[in-house]
Design a protein around this motif. Structure first.
Motif, PDB file in Angstrom:
ATOM      1  N   MET A   8       1.130  -1.527  -0.044  1.00  0.00           N
ATOM      2  CA  MET A   8       0.219   0.093   0.044  1.00  0.00           C
ATOM      3  C   MET A   8       0.780   0.990   0.306  1.00  0.00           C
ATOM      4  SD  MET A   8      -2.553   1.619   3.391  1.00  0.00           S
ATOM      5  CE  MET A   8      -3.978  -0.210   2.226  1.00  0.00           C
ATOM      6  N   ASP A   9       0.657   1.924  -1.001  1.00  0.00           N
ATOM      7  CA  ASP A   9       1.551   3.664  -1.393  1.00  0.00           C
ATOM      8  C   ASP A   9       0.675   4.344  -0.100  1.00  0.00           C
ATOM      9  OD1 ASP A   9      -0.948   4.024  -1.939  1.00  0.00           O
ATOM     10  OD2 ASP A   9      -0.071   4.928  -3.758  1.00  0.00           O
ATOM     11  N   THR A  10       1.682   5.217   0.128  1.00  0.00           N
ATOM     12  CA  THR A  10       1.738   6.655   1.277  1.00  0.00           C
ATOM     13  C   THR A  10       0.097   7.029   0.877  1.00  0.00           C
ATOM     14  OG1 THR A  10       3.720   6.720   1.634  1.00  0.00           O
ATOM     15  CG2 THR A  10       2.747   8.541   2.304  1.00  0.00           C
ATOM     16  N   TYR A  11      -0.303   7.554   0.051  1.00  0.00           N
ATOM     17  CA  TYR A  11      -1.432   8.705  -0.496  1.00  0.00           C
ATOM     18  C   TYR A  11      -2.772   7.127   0.148  1.00  0.00           C
ATOM     19  CZ  TYR A  11      -4.901  10.777  -2.945  1.00  0.00           C
ATOM     20  OH  TYR A  11      -6.292  10.825  -3.695  1.00  0.00           O
ATOM     21  N   SER A  12      -2.620   6.462   0.123  1.00  0.00           N
ATOM     22  CA  SER A  12      -3.671   5.419  -0.017  1.00  0.00           C
ATOM     23  C   SER A  12      -4.246   5.206   0.996  1.00  0.00           C
ATOM     24  CB  SER A  12      -4.098   3.837  -0.251  1.00  0.00           C
ATOM     25  OG  SER A  12      -3.022   3.980  -2.510  1.00  0.00           O
ATOM     26  N   PHE A  13      -2.720   4.827   1.836  1.00  0.00           N
ATOM     27  CA  PHE A  13      -2.844   4.599   3.451  1.00  0.00           C
ATOM     28  C   PHE A  13      -3.829   5.778   3.639  1.00  0.00           C
ATOM     29  CE2 PHE A  13      -1.486   5.696   8.014  1.00  0.00           C
ATOM     30  CZ  PHE A  13      -1.341   4.267   8.558  1.00  0.00           C
ATOM     31  N   LEU A  14      -2.945   7.208   3.416  1.00  0.00           N
ATOM     32  CA  LEU A  14      -3.264   8.460   4.275  1.00  0.00           C
ATOM     33  C   LEU A  14      -5.199   8.972   3.748  1.00  0.00           C
ATOM     34  CD1 LEU A  14      -0.149  11.117   3.792  1.00  0.00           C
ATOM     35  CD2 LEU A  14      -1.321   9.859   5.863  1.00  0.00           C
ATOM     36  N   ARG A  15      -5.556   8.475   2.766  1.00  0.00           N
ATOM     37  CA  ARG A  15      -6.806   8.565   2.485  1.00  0.00           C
ATOM     38  C   ARG A  15      -7.657   7.493   3.033  1.00  0.00           C
ATOM     39  NH1 ARG A  15      -9.163   8.943  -2.955  1.00  0.00           N
ATOM     40  NH2 ARG A  15     -11.829   8.701  -2.872  1.00  0.00           N
ATOM     41  N   GLN A  16      -7.066   6.311   3.309  1.00  0.00           N
ATOM     42  CA  GLN A  16      -8.414   5.783   4.225  1.00  0.00           C
ATOM     43  C   GLN A  16      -8.306   6.591   6.072  1.00  0.00           C
ATOM     44  OE1 GLN A  16      -6.716   1.628   4.186  1.00  0.00           O
ATOM     45  NE2 GLN A  16      -8.652   0.388   5.266  1.00  0.00           N
ATOM     46  N   LEU A  17      -6.498   6.585   6.099  1.00  0.00           N
ATOM     47  CA  LEU A  17      -7.034   6.916   7.809  1.00  0.00           C
ATOM     48  C   LEU A  17      -7.821   8.605   7.737  1.00  0.00           C
ATOM     49  CD1 LEU A  17      -5.417   6.715   9.978  1.00  0.00           C
ATOM     50  CD2 LEU A  17      -4.540   9.198   8.933  1.00  0.00           C
ATOM     51  N   ASP A  19     -10.436   9.057   5.575  1.00  0.00           N
ATOM     52  CA  ASP A  19     -11.661   9.048   5.905  1.00  0.00           C
ATOM     53  C   ASP A  19     -12.648   7.789   6.917  1.00  0.00           C
ATOM     54  OD1 ASP A  19     -11.978   9.575   2.996  1.00  0.00           O
ATOM     55  OD2 ASP A  19     -11.828   7.812   1.728  1.00  0.00           O
ATOM     56  N   SER A  20     -12.144   7.700   7.720  1.00  0.00           N
ATOM     57  CA  SER A  20     -11.888   6.687   8.400  1.00  0.00           C
ATOM     58  C   SER A  20     -11.955   7.358   9.865  1.00  0.00           C
ATOM     59  CB  SER A  20     -11.937   5.692   8.807  1.00  0.00           C
ATOM     60  OG  SER A  20     -10.294   5.198   9.161  1.00  0.00           O
ATOM     61  N   TRP A  21     -10.999   7.235  10.021  1.00  0.00           N
ATOM     62  CA  TRP A  21     -10.410   7.646  11.653  1.00  0.00           C
ATOM     63  C   TRP A  21     -10.540   9.146  11.811  1.00  0.00           C
ATOM     64  CZ3 TRP A  21     -11.251   4.343  15.089  1.00  0.00           C
ATOM     65  CH2 TRP A  21     -10.820   2.598  14.965  1.00  0.00           C
ATOM     66  N   ALA A  22      -9.251  10.062  11.346  1.00  0.00           N
ATOM     67  CA  ALA A  22      -9.869  11.629  10.888  1.00  0.00           C
ATOM     68  C   ALA A  22     -11.565  12.231  11.201  1.00  0.00           C
ATOM     69  CB  ALA A  22      -8.903  12.004   9.359  1.00  0.00           C
ATOM     70  N   LEU A  23     -12.695  11.864  10.369  1.00  0.00           N
ATOM     71  CA  LEU A  23     -13.687  11.479  10.387  1.00  0.00           C
ATOM     72  C   LEU A  23     -14.215  11.728  11.321  1.00  0.00           C
ATOM     73  CD1 LEU A  23     -16.171  12.571   8.614  1.00  0.00           C
ATOM     74  CD2 LEU A  23     -16.696  10.190   8.123  1.00  0.00           C
ATOM     75  N   LEU A  24     -14.196   9.853  12.280  1.00  0.00           N
ATOM     76  CA  LEU A  24     -14.548  10.092  13.472  1.00  0.00           C
ATOM     77  C   LEU A  24     -14.004  10.880  14.788  1.00  0.00           C
ATOM     78  CD1 LEU A  24     -16.675   7.981  15.259  1.00  0.00           C
ATOM     79  CD2 LEU A  24     -14.112   6.419  16.031  1.00  0.00           C
ATOM     80  N   ALA A  25     -12.353  11.652  13.986  1.00  0.00           N
ATOM     81  CA  ALA A  25     -12.295  12.136  16.390  1.00  0.00           C
ATOM     82  C   ALA A  25     -13.208  13.216  15.771  1.00  0.00           C
ATOM     83  CB  ALA A  25     -10.502  11.964  15.623  1.00  0.00           C
TER      84      ALA A  25
END
Length: 66
Positions: A1-10, A12-18
């Motif tokens: 998994m490249d960095t962009y995909s990881f940051l986008r997934q993060l 989309d999920s955890w940052a939105l929750l936080a």
């Protein structure tokens, strides 16, 4: 998994929750019981140092009337 995909997934999920939890916590904190006195005190700040205007009927009129 490249960095962009990881940051986008993060984001989309955890940052939105936080951010959602932060928003809800702010709302709960603002409307908590007992905060009415604090809010009323802060609302009166502009009027704390208000002075009564001096009656200027005794001073001569130096300005031109329009």
């Amino acid at each position: 998994m490249d960095t962009y995909s990881f940051l986008r997934q993060l984001a989309d999920s955890w940052a939105l929750l936080a951010l959602t939890l932060f928003f809800l916590g702010t709302i709960v904190w603002a409307f908590r019981p007992g905060s009415r006195d604090v809010h009323n005190d802060v609302a009166d700040i502009p009027f704390r140092n208000e002075t009564v205007p001096v009656d200027d009927a005794d001073t001569p009129d130096t300005g031109a009337k329009s």
